[in-house]
Design a protein around this motif. Structure first.
Motif, PDB file in Angstrom:
ATOM      1  N   GLN A 155     -10.398  45.142 -15.987  1.00 23.79           N
ATOM      2  CA  GLN A 155      -9.790  44.982 -17.311  1.00 23.79           C
ATOM      3  C   GLN A 155     -10.744  45.431 -18.410  1.00 23.79           C
ATOM      4  OE1 GLN A 155      -9.039  40.817 -16.710  1.00 23.79           O
ATOM      5  NE2 GLN A 155      -6.837  41.142 -16.438  1.00 23.79           N
TER       6      GLN A 155
ATOM      7  N   GLY B 136      -5.391  42.808 -30.011  1.00 25.06           N
ATOM      8  CA  GLY B 136      -5.156  41.514 -30.652  1.00 25.06           C
ATOM      9  C   GLY B 136      -6.434  40.701 -30.755  1.00 25.06           C
ATOM     10  N   TRP B 137      -7.236  40.725 -29.679  1.00 25.09           N
ATOM     11  CA  TRP B 137      -8.515  40.014 -29.674  1.00 25.09           C
ATOM     12  C   TRP B 137      -9.426  40.559 -30.765  1.00 25.09           C
ATOM     13  CZ3 TRP B 137     -10.930  35.826 -27.969  1.00 25.09           C
ATOM     14  CH2 TRP B 137     -12.316  35.813 -27.956  1.00 25.09           C
TER      15      TRP B 137
ATOM     16  N   LEU C 277      -3.569  43.265 -25.583  1.00 18.93           N
ATOM     17  CA  LEU C 277      -4.322  42.003 -25.703  1.00 18.93           C
ATOM     18  C   LEU C 277      -5.694  42.248 -26.311  1.00 18.93           C
ATOM     19  CD1 LEU C 277      -3.435  40.209 -22.334  1.00 18.93           C
ATOM     20  CD2 LEU C 277      -2.750  39.530 -24.650  1.00 18.93           C
ATOM     21  N   TRP C 278      -6.337  43.345 -25.901  1.00 15.28           N
ATOM     22  CA  TRP C 278      -7.666  43.686 -26.420  1.00 15.28           C
ATOM     23  C   TRP C 278      -7.588  43.944 -27.927  1.00 15.28           C
ATOM     24  CZ3 TRP C 278     -12.518  43.071 -25.571  1.00 15.28           C
ATOM     25  CH2 TRP C 278     -13.479  43.900 -26.152  1.00 15.28           C
TER      26      TRP C 278
ATOM     27  N   MET D 194     -11.699  34.782 -24.322  1.00 16.07           N
ATOM     28  CA  MET D 194     -10.943  35.770 -23.552  1.00 16.07           C
ATOM     29  C   MET D 194     -11.805  36.081 -22.334  1.00 16.07           C
ATOM     30  SD  MET D 194      -9.714  39.558 -24.695  1.00 16.07           S
ATOM     31  CE  MET D 194      -8.138  40.116 -24.114  1.00 16.07           C
TER      32      MET D 194
ATOM     33  N   VAL E 239      -0.617  45.514 -20.201  1.00 15.45           N
ATOM     34  CA  VAL E 239      -0.840  44.395 -21.115  1.00 15.45           C
ATOM     35  C   VAL E 239      -2.276  44.285 -21.608  1.00 15.45           C
ATOM     36  CG1 VAL E 239       1.068  43.048 -20.157  1.00 15.45           C
ATOM     37  CG2 VAL E 239      -1.231  42.734 -19.243  1.00 15.45           C
TER      38      VAL E 239
END
Length: 187
Positions: free
Chosen positions: A63, A173-174, A170-171, A57, A166
């Motif tokens: 971000q 999920g990571w 995403l974080w 990632m 988003v």
């Protein structure tokens, strides 16, 4: 936001890679340790980078700041001072390559311990591991603690973060994905 240059990239990678990515990283790291210049064709970095893309990632400074702020708001992280890394006991890289393997192994073990440092008595991820480029190692225990704190955070805060763009989903999920992969590296 947060004083970071948005053009700076932070690369995160699963700590435990599946094959063939694990072998590609192993060969690349072994080559780095034993050769001042990679003697292989193609260069060991090329197959490594090709094999690990789906296990990485990449975030820019903004971000990563969004992730860090969400972690603060939900108690997933804590402020802490970075550990001291071991002093480089070699005058040149040539001395490193000429040093006995046990000396290099001891230095690498001390370096790995600094990368993985956890503040005793604290739960979650120390902010220095997500504040700047590493080398850092975020372990599955740290991730599990952070995710547990997220689940315990007020529902309104979680809903606000999850609906704010988003990056945060995403974080999350990571983090969930890497908790079962030995954690992740920050470089």
């Amino acid at each position: 936001m947060h004083g970071f240059d948005e053009g700076v990239e932070f690369s995160l990678e699963w700590e435990e890679l599946p094959e063939p990515a694990a072998s590609a990283r192993g060969r690349y790291e072994d080559c780095l340790e034993h050769h001042p210049e990679c003697p292989h064709a193609p260069h060991c970095r090329e197959p490594y980078e090709a094999a690990v893309g789906e296990y990485q990632m990449v975030l820019d400074g903004h971000q990563l700041g969004v992730c860090r702020e969400g972690m603060r708001r939900t108690g997933m992280s804590y402020p802490a001072e970075e550990p001291e890394f071991p002093d480089w006991p070699f005058a040149t890289t040539a001395e490193w390559y000429a040093a006995p393997q046990d000396v290099r192994d001891a230095h690498k073990a001390a370096d790995r311990a600094a990368r993985a440092y956890r503040v005793p008595g604290m739960a979650g991820i120390p902010e220095f591991k997500v504040r700047e480029s590493g080398p850092w190692s975020v372990g599955p225990e740290e991730i599990g603690e952070a995710l547990g704190r997220y689940e315990a955070a007020p529902a309104g805060v979680r809903a606000e973060l999850e609906g704010g763009g988003v990056v945060w989903p995403l974080w999350l999920g990571w983090l969930r994905e890497t908790a079962g992969r030995g954690g992740f590296r920050v470089d």
